[in-house]
Design a protein around this motif. Structure first.
Motif, PDB file in Angstrom:
ATOM      1  N   PHE A 298       3.367  -9.342  14.935  1.00  0.00           N
ATOM      2  CA  PHE A 298       3.113  -7.903  14.876  1.00  0.00           C
ATOM      3  C   PHE A 298       1.669  -7.646  14.436  1.00  0.00           C
ATOM      4  O   PHE A 298       0.962  -6.813  15.024  1.00  0.00           O
ATOM      5  N   ARG A 299       1.219  -8.374  13.417  1.00  0.00           N
ATOM      6  CA  ARG A 299      -0.145  -8.179  12.908  1.00  0.00           C
ATOM      7  C   ARG A 299      -1.181  -8.491  13.986  1.00  0.00           C
ATOM      8  O   ARG A 299      -2.133  -7.728  14.200  1.00  0.00           O
ATOM      9  N   ARG A 300      -0.992  -9.612  14.694  1.00  0.00           N
ATOM     10  CA  ARG A 300      -1.941  -9.997  15.743  1.00  0.00           C
ATOM     11  C   ARG A 300      -1.964  -8.974  16.879  1.00  0.00           C
ATOM     12  O   ARG A 300      -3.024  -8.616  17.397  1.00  0.00           O
ATOM     13  N   THR A 301      -0.784  -8.501  17.271  1.00  0.00           N
ATOM     14  CA  THR A 301      -0.701  -7.526  18.357  1.00  0.00           C
ATOM     15  C   THR A 301      -1.365  -6.218  17.949  1.00  0.00           C
ATOM     16  O   THR A 301      -2.094  -5.596  18.740  1.00  0.00           O
ATOM     17  N   ALA A 302      -1.123  -5.787  16.701  1.00  0.00           N
ATOM     18  CA  ALA A 302      -1.737  -4.551  16.208  1.00  0.00           C
ATOM     19  C   ALA A 302      -3.258  -4.676  16.184  1.00  0.00           C
ATOM     20  O   ALA A 302      -3.980  -3.722  16.526  1.00  0.00           O
ATOM     21  N   GLN A 303      -3.761  -5.827  15.818  1.00  0.00           N
ATOM     22  CA  GLN A 303      -5.218  -6.039  15.793  1.00  0.00           C
ATOM     23  C   GLN A 303      -5.819  -5.935  17.186  1.00  0.00           C
ATOM     24  O   GLN A 303      -6.937  -5.443  17.358  1.00  0.00           O
ATOM     25  N   GLN A 304      -5.085  -6.402  18.190  1.00  0.00           N
ATOM     26  CA  GLN A 304      -5.565  -6.288  19.559  1.00  0.00           C
ATOM     27  C   GLN A 304      -5.665  -4.822  19.989  1.00  0.00           C
ATOM     28  O   GLN A 304      -6.548  -4.453  20.763  1.00  0.00           O
ATOM     29  N   SER A 310      -4.867  -1.109  10.005  1.00  0.00           N
ATOM     30  CA  SER A 310      -3.806  -2.034   9.596  1.00  0.00           C
ATOM     31  C   SER A 310      -2.605  -1.904  10.524  1.00  0.00           C
ATOM     32  O   SER A 310      -2.437  -0.893  11.233  1.00  0.00           O
ATOM     33  N   ALA A 311      -1.760  -2.928  10.496  1.00  0.00           N
ATOM     34  CA  ALA A 311      -0.538  -2.906  11.304  1.00  0.00           C
ATOM     35  C   ALA A 311       0.339  -1.716  10.928  1.00  0.00           C
ATOM     36  O   ALA A 311       0.933  -1.066  11.796  1.00  0.00           O
ATOM     37  N   GLN A 312       0.420  -1.410   9.636  1.00  0.00           N
ATOM     38  CA  GLN A 312       1.265  -0.290   9.199  1.00  0.00           C
ATOM     39  C   GLN A 312       0.712   1.040   9.679  1.00  0.00           C
ATOM     40  O   GLN A 312       1.474   1.954  10.023  1.00  0.00           O
TER      41      GLN A 312
END
Length: 590
Positions: A298-304, A310-312
């Motif tokens: 989830f974190r990696r996808t959000a960064q893309q 932030s992911a949140q």
């Protein structure tokens, strides 16, 4: 051995009455005429006769289950909720457990041997519920939602003319006051949360009988029949009102019981229902590892999507990207056609029917604990073949904040994930295959780790195969749903073994599962009465391992559609039995 069989026969005669016992002896006489003692001694023949008698007995005691399965001989009957009936069912189940055990599975063909194991475990699971977990003594919603499901099963599908089904509703409604009398006698020191859930559901249940049931039969023209229905329906509404008073004014104050089932019962539920023997501490390790992996994805996808946030923060934005409540059902319908076309083009799985499910609002008695669900006809239903994709809309009485928190669970990404899970190629496609299952046992008995595991597995699999063309928002929706199931996995074990409090569980859903607080509360509430809702992630992980092992075995001959078809043609047994059927061994499920 002969004395033991005769003992079982006497016990069954006391339990089931002369009709079923006569049918039982009819089977024995047929066997004699067909081949004498050799056929009677054939373990496969003995098991098949046992299966038929077991389901005959089971449906006599569970008429709503019979209706839902597609057997309509008991449509005019309602379950007997008395403690005496519980004792009767326990005796029946123990007798059948003894009989099944007397048949040596080593002398059965492979499929029949697996069915033998499946039936034996199912009987043990039923005994565990009645004798140890004892929802009939602890859960007041068992009664009010139970009678509602019984009437809903008659009215929801047009398996008979409306006047005939209305007569069955009347017959069932006549018996409702006895149900609540039994509830008053049976309920002893229930957990407070159970009583609160029952009270939360009751307004919707009462509205169901006030509005939905009469509306379902508004075209019936027999004046005498309609008048009879009005009288019984008013009596049900009155009984529900008095039951609500009982819960509010009496039971709630003395609802001090513990909802936790404990580690021993948890292990037994996993063994009997899912054929999983993995120790709970090891399961927690597996669940935590998958949670952390999904959080990292989830974190990696959000960064893309946006490396500056932030992911949140991105999750909060996604939660606001949802349809208006009055457009939600149409939004779900719009996704289904795309999913079906993709499945065909990419050879994902065979879909046995071109008929789509009907998307509609969740029935009132299910709304307190369910966002979305698939309601399919029973595997033996021959007329009313409609399947319903239920979606829970906000209640008209909710505040603007409550509505927004609820609709956050239906962001664009999660609508796609939900449609995959419930319909294509999730529950609905599995239901279509279930009608082709190889035996009566496989049609009627299964495992939630298979059914829910398959549906959850398909959420990830469809995106992995290219659905959505790499849309990162869809991937985040899929991962958020995966994190929800990861949180269920850990919360279910820890709450019911005393390692986590109710409030701790809510916070876990919010912090680790990336859920809104409203959904965290709903999910925790559900977990109090659904201890093993770890089955989603458990089954998904089991299926992923099975796919890897099957692919290694098949080598260059491996085909995703062939694998999925091979899985679905087995019915929905525990994954252990799937491995035996597809791989030919009992290698570890995880």
């Amino acid at each position: 051995m002969r004395g033991k069989v005769q003992s079982n026969m006497n016990r069954l005669k006391q339990i089931l009455g002369a009709t079923v016992v006569s049918a039982l002896w009819g089977v024995a006489l047929w066997q004699t005429a067909a081949g004498g003692s050799a056929q009677r001694d054939d373990p496969a023949v003995r098991f098949e006769a046992c299966v038929e008698r077991y389901f005959d007995a089971y449906f006599r005691h569970n008429p709503t289950a019979a209706t839902l399965a597609g057997f309509h001989e008991h449509d005019h009957e309602l379950e007997n909720y008395s403690a005496e009936e519980v004792r009767t069912q326990i005796a029946m189940l123990e007798a059948f457990a003894e009989e099944v055990q007397s048949i040596d599975p080593r002398r059965l063909p492979p499929l029949v041997a697996s069915d033998h194991q499946l039936l034996a475990h199912s009987i043990r699971a039923a005994l565990l519920e009645l004798q140890e977990i004892r929802g009939w003594q602890r859960n007041s919603d068992h009664y009010s939602s139970g009678i509602t499901q019984s009437v809903f099963a008659i009215m929801a599908r047009k398996f008979a003319p409306a006047p005939d089904r209305l007569r069955s509703v009347i017959d069932r409604e006549r018996q409702v006051p006895e149900v609540f009398e039994a509830a008053r006698r049976n309920l002893k020191d229930p957990p407070r949360i159970y009583t609160e859930v029952a009270l939360e559901q009751l307004p919707g249940i009462i509205a169901f009988f006030e509005k939905d049931v009469p509306s379902a039969f508004r075209d019936v023209r027999d004046a005498a029949l309609v008048a009879e229905f009005r009288a019984t329906n008013l009596a049900v509404i009155d009984a529900l009102g008095r039951y609500r008073e009982f819960l509010e004014q009496d039971l709630l104050a003395r609802s001090n019981g513990d909802f936790r089932i404990g580690a021993d019962n948890f292990r037994k539920k996993l063994l009997y229902e899912e054929m999983v023997e993995i120790p709970l501490d090891r399961l927690l390790e597996i669940g935590d590892a998958d949670l952390r992996a999904n959080q990292e994805s989830f974190r990696r996808t959000a960064q893309q999507l946006d490396p500056q946030r932030s992911a949140q923060q991105i999750l909060a934005d996604l939660a606001q990207d949802h349809p208006a409540p009055n457009e939600l059902l149409d939004s779900v319908r719009g996704v289904l056609g795309d999913l079906r076309a993709f499945i065909g083009e990419h050879r994902i799985v065979t879909i046995p029917s071109p008929v789509p499910p009907i998307v509609e609002e969740t029935p009132p008695f299910m709304r307190a604990l369910t966002f979305a669900s698939m309601d399919t006809p029973g595997p033996f239903e021959s007329r009313a073949k409609e399947a319903y994709f239920n979606v829970t809309l906000p209640e008209p009485s909710w505040s603007k904040q409550q509505v927004e928190e609820h609709m956050a669970g239906f962001s664009r990404g999660t609508i796609v994930s939900t449609a995959i899970h419930e319909a294509y190629p999730g529950h609905y496609v599995q239901f279509l295959w279930l009608q082709r299952a190889p035996s009566k046992v496989r049609k009627l008995i299964g495992a939630n780790s298979n059914a829910e595991g398959w549906a959850h597995y398909t959420e990830q699999m469809m995106l992995d195969e290219g659905y959505g063309n790499g849309d990162l928002k869809l991937r985040l929706g899929q991962l958020q749903d995966a994190l929800l199931r990861n949180a269920r996995f850990i919360v279910g074990i820890k709450m019911h073994t005393g390692e986590m409090t109710y409030e701790d569980a809510i916070e876990f859903f919010v912090r680790e599962g990336y859920q809104s607080r409203a959904n965290g509360e709903r999910e925790t509430k559900r977990g109090t009465s659904d201890p093993t809702y770890l089955v989603y992630t458990l089954g998904k992980l089991e299926l992923l391992k099975l796919r890897d092992d099957y692919k290694k075995m098949r080598g260059d001959a491996f085909s995703l559609r062939e694998f999925h078809d091979a899985v679905l043609k087995q019915g929905f047994p525990p994954i252990k039995l799937l491995r035996r059927a597809l791989l030919g061994n009992d290698s570890p499920v995880l």
